[in-house]
Write an enzyme that holds these catalytic residues in place. Structure first.
Site, PDB file in Angstrom:
ATOM      1  CD1 TRP A 362      56.163  29.047  -6.480  1.00 47.21           C
ATOM      2  CD2 TRP A 362      57.750  27.482  -6.351  1.00 47.21           C
ATOM      3  NE1 TRP A 362      57.329  29.668  -6.089  1.00 47.21           N
ATOM      4  CE2 TRP A 362      58.324  28.740  -5.997  1.00 47.21           C
ATOM      5  CE3 TRP A 362      58.564  26.356  -6.345  1.00 47.21           C
ATOM      6  CZ2 TRP A 362      59.672  28.883  -5.641  1.00 47.21           C
ATOM      7  CZ3 TRP A 362      59.914  26.504  -5.982  1.00 47.21           C
ATOM      8  CH2 TRP A 362      60.447  27.755  -5.632  1.00 47.21           C
ATOM      9  CG  ASP A 363      54.238  30.085  -2.463  1.00 40.46           C
ATOM     10  OD1 ASP A 363      54.568  30.105  -3.653  1.00 40.46           O
ATOM     11  OD2 ASP A 363      54.164  31.103  -1.760  1.00 40.46           O
ATOM     12  CD  GLU A 493      59.044  35.746  -8.711  1.00 44.86           C
ATOM     13  OE1 GLU A 493      58.896  36.754  -7.997  1.00 44.86           O
ATOM     14  OE2 GLU A 493      58.137  34.916  -8.919  1.00 44.86           O
ATOM     15  CE  LYS A 603      60.922  38.036  -4.845  1.00 50.72           C
ATOM     16  NZ  LYS A 603      59.757  37.936  -5.701  1.00 50.72           N
ATOM     17  CD  GLN A 604      61.932  33.203  -4.608  1.00 52.66           C
ATOM     18  OE1 GLN A 604      61.472  34.221  -5.080  1.00 52.66           O
ATOM     19  NE2 GLN A 604      61.171  32.219  -4.156  1.00 52.66           N
TER      20      GLN A 604
HETATM   21  C1  BGC Z   1      58.071  34.632  -4.805  1.00 53.26           C
HETATM   22  C2  BGC Z   1      57.459  33.403  -5.436  1.00 53.26           C
HETATM   23  C3  BGC Z   1      56.214  33.028  -4.651  1.00 53.26           C
HETATM   24  C4  BGC Z   1      55.251  34.197  -4.532  1.00 53.26           C
HETATM   25  C5  BGC Z   1      54.076  33.897  -3.637  1.00 53.26           C
HETATM   26  C6  BGC Z   1      57.038  35.739  -4.757  1.00 53.26           C
HETATM   27  O1  BGC Z   1      57.589  36.875  -4.137  1.00 53.26           O
HETATM   28  O2  BGC Z   1      59.182  35.069  -5.560  1.00 53.26           O
HETATM   29  O3  BGC Z   1      58.380  32.334  -5.417  1.00 53.26           O
HETATM   30  O4  BGC Z   1      55.579  31.967  -5.281  1.00 53.26           O
HETATM   31  O5  BGC Z   1      55.941  35.313  -3.974  1.00 53.26           O
HETATM   32  O6  BGC Z   1      54.489  33.584  -2.338  1.00 53.26           O
END
Ligand code: BGC
Length: 771
Positions: A362-363, A493, A603-604
């Protein structure tokens, strides 16, 4: 944090050989051209720490999913971007001794990635264990125009002896992925050819039981030599071995004579050439390269980069670290994806490493689309959308496997061809917010470009598939008298299997709303019948159901603090702040998984991701309250996180926070902030760095077809300027300590809203800078 890269506005410079950081430097100095790419490995043998990496866009191997406990619905395979034939290698022998850069001592060493010209250069003076002193100069690039090719100029000079230097340029297909199980290899040799100063190796990915295409890649090389700048007549002894071809060239040199080898290489894949044509096309390609010669190829390549920089450059005055950081991100994004081929996408590591399998996340939609929208031709972002459109059938299949029906589509969390490739249940099955980002990207593209035809041609079908998924993924809660969405993982996550993740619920309801709007638009265009019959759409009943969900979906909220809750039950957690656990960070390396899950640490960006996407739906006060609540709990252990916080902080006038977050994203890889640059670069989060400047500090938005800017300048900078392609014009926005100067080179004026004031800008116009 490392601090060994010399700060320079246009170059990434390693002064002195830092062998212990070699894998980091190799990542930083990666090259690519959208079609192929490679890590900045040495040409010569190097027995120290190295991750050899050459990649051909789109070429992958479906590696069997291996998990302890199989769950129904798991994908059969994980797609692995394949480390491919090494085309850069040149074995060097000095009077019969093989040169190993790891065993030499260095009087001088400098490795430079020149981002302005897209060239990797090295100059060193070294002494071998036998006491032979040599000077070596190399230049290498992946051609931006002839994008299935690359070229190397390799010069060597004996400084304290006369002797025989044997150069053996080779192609080596004996390659493994670092992450392969039990030293497995994924390539079979199909054919090889050698002739004078030429070698071709055709390899094919091993058979697989999943019906995935077996790719063939022909790698070819041609070389010629000069001595002291003069064309050299030379002997080349062909060498052929298992998955290996080479040409051995012994040359007698007198002290201080310079020998230069030019190696031209191509990588043609069966994605673009028929199997029968691979070898003939390779020969034609090599002929063309050799005829042009290194200097002409370089000139074309540098000109292509100049044109790119013309559209892309961001200049920051007064802060060379920030300048280097931002150009580094633009350079890598532009060489990873050029938008020429709608079958390709942007892996989180691009061509710089194997991690994340090289697949699409999804990035792309959430982070990369805005970058390409503003810095490249419209077609580039459009092709990224079409990539997903072409995979809609697979997304419907994927949803069907999980028990959905009626054309519901669930796009994969990670994919190469549309097939889900992620095999962690909490992500594969639960991190469904990715579907929303794909819908959002359509909106973002249409909003930015005004290209509403996209909805009719492609977008609406995708939106209907995703909306159908959301409709089936929610259920009616009798207890709440509302719809709920159970068992999801949000962008954060560090929480799994939660109920009513606010972000996921919000983007689901938003998708339904936007799909209704898109339907209305397409209906007004008189085009709805075609799409309706194609996807068996029951207009009255499906739209009524969607509206009911929009009106009745549950959004967890704390009325005392007046903040949206990341998920139900969030307030039961012990609410600590990041500064209380400084010595425990990064928690993903120091804490057990269950401890992370039980903690409040994020985390984000999650709720904040939603407020960033949909800021127009919220008041500034609402955004501030939520930012103040969630920011102190966010550990930013995903590189995708700080940029969202930077943009929100900038919009809220929290300038220090915005700058702190910006720095965290801008030099993440250059300073090896997370101790993981050796695995490859964080390519997709680089788009977030760009956004932190353009959407953050400059406050760029698009609303109702109008470009909006709300710029300020970080205290640390004297001035900054950037380019913005918008609806057919490329504007330059220059922000100094007291003004914003916008230049529109096109004769046609363009209306821009600067600090809330709408102005027609034709030529140059200055606006005072708001404090
Ligand atoms: C992130 C995801 C991301 C993936 C690839 C993961 O660490 O939590 O949001 O899509 O890395 O960049």
């Amino acid at each position: 944090m490392k601090n060994y890269i010399t700060r320079d506005a246009w170059k990434i410079v390693e002064d002195g050989f830092h062998k212990e950081f070699n894998e980091i430097t190799e990542s930083l100095m990666s090259l690519g051209n959208g079609r192929m790419g490679q890590r900045g490995n040495f040409e010569e043998r190097f027995s120290g720490k190295t991750l050899l990496g050459n990649y051909v866009a789109g070429v992958f191997f479906p590696d069997k999913t291996r998990v302890g406990w199989w769950k129904n619905g798991y994908p059969n395979y994980f797609a692995k971007v394949l480390n491919a034939c090494n085309w850069t290698g040149i074995e060097v022998e000095i009077d019969g001794e093989i040169l190993d850069l790891n065993t030499c001592t260095y009087e001088h060493f400098q490795r430079v990635l020149d981002m302005q010209r897209g060239v990797l250069e090295r100059e060193c003076t070294l002494t071998t264990p036998e006491g032979k002193q040599l000077k070596i100069r190399t230049r290498r690039f992946c051609h931006m125009v002839e994008d299935e090719s690359g070229a190397i100029s390799y010069s060597i000079t004996p400084l304290n002896f006369d002797g025989t230097i044997t150069l053996t340029p080779f192609l080596d297909g004996n390659i493994q992925n670092r992450d392969s199980n039990y030293n497995e290899t994924f390539w079979n040799e199909i054919k090889k050819e050698t002739s004078f100063a030429e070698g071709i190796l055709v390899m094919e990915t091993k058979p697989n039981p999943y019906g995935v295409e077996q790719y063939q890649v022909a790698t070819g090389m041609r070389f010629d030599l000069k001595k002291n700048g003069q064309i050299l007549d030379f002997q080349s002894l062909p060498v052929r071995d298992e998955k290996y071809v080479a040409g051995k060239v012994p040359v007698q040199l007198i002290q201080n004579e310079e020998l230069t080898l030019f190696k031209y290489a191509v990588n043609l894949s069966s994605m673009n050439h028929t199997s029968e044509n691979l070898i003939p096309d390779t020969k034609v390609y090599l002929n063309r390269l050799a005829e042009k010669g290194f200097e002409q190829l370089l000139e074309e390549h540098v000109a292509a980069w100049a044109a790119k920089w013309e559209q892309n450059d961001i200049q920051i005055k007064g802060d060379v670290a920030a300048q280097q950081g931002i150009r580094f991100t633009i350079f890598h994004l532009q060489q990873t994806y050029t938008g020429k081929d709608e079958r390709l996408n942007i892996g989180p590591k691009g061509f710089t490493g194997e991690k994340y399998g090289g697949g699409t996340y999804w990035d792309t939609e959430a982070y990369c689309i805005p970058f390409y929208l503003s810095t490249s031709e419209q077609q580039v972002a459009r092709n990224l959308l079409i990539y997903r459109y072409k995979q809609l059938g697979k997304a419907i299949e994927n949803a069907t496997k999980l028990g959905f029906d009626m054309g519901a589509a669930l796009f994969p969390m990670v994919t190469m061809t549309g097939e889900e490739c992620h095999n962690e249940w909490e992500i594969t099955f639960e991190e469904i917010h990715r579907n929303g980002a794909i819908a959002y990207a359509i909106y973002d593209y249409v909003r930015y470009t005004g290209d509403k035809d996209y909805l009719t041609e492609y977008g609406l079908e995708v939106l209907i598939g995703i909306s159908r998924f959301w409709k089936q993924r929610v259920n009616w809660s009798v207890q709440k008298n509302q719809y709920v969405m159970l068992g999801v993982t949000g962008p954060n996550e560090y929480e799994n299997n939660v109920n009513n993740n606010w972000y996921t619920n919000y983007i689901a309801a938003w998708t339904l709303r936007y799909t209704l709007e898109a339907l209305e638009y397409v209906r007004n265009q008189g085009k709805i019948e075609d799409i309706s019959s194609k996807v068996a759409f029951d207009f009255a009943s499906e739209t009524a159901q969607w509206q009911h969900i929009i009106d009745n979906l549950h959004f967890p909220y704390d009325s005392e603090r007046q903040v949206y809750l990341q998920q139900e039950g969030f307030l039961d957690k012990e609410l600590l702040t990041v500064d209380q656990i400084t010595s425990h960070r990064p928690i993903n390396q120091k804490w057990s998984w269950d401890r992370i899950l039980r903690s409040c640490f994020i985390k984000q960006a999650d709720v904040l991701q939603g407020l960033y996407f949909f800021e127009e739906d919220f008041s500034e006060e609402e955004i501030r309250r939520n930012f103040d609540f969630y920011e102190p709990m966010t550990v930013h252990e995903s590189s995708l996180s700080p940029c969202v916080h930077a943009i929100l902080a900038a919009g809220l006038g929290k300038k220090e926070k915005a700058y702190e977050m910006y720095l965290r994203t801008a030099r993440l890889d250059l300073d090896d902030y997370n101790n993981d640059t050796e695995d490859g670069l964080h390519i997709t989060s680089m788009a977030g760095t760009w956004m932190s400047v353009v959407k953050g500090f400059a406050g760029q938005r698009v609303q109702d077809g109008l470009l909006i800017l709300n710029p300020y300048i970080p205290e640390e900078w004297e001035s900054y300027s950037f380019r913005l392609g918008f609806r057919g014009v490329t504007l330059t926005v220059a922000v100094s300590q007291d003004s914003v100067l916008i230049t529109n080179p096109s004769a046609a004026g363009i209306e821009i809203v600067v600090h809330g004031q709408k102005e027609l800008v034709a030529g140059q116009k200055a606006f005072p800078l708001k404090a």
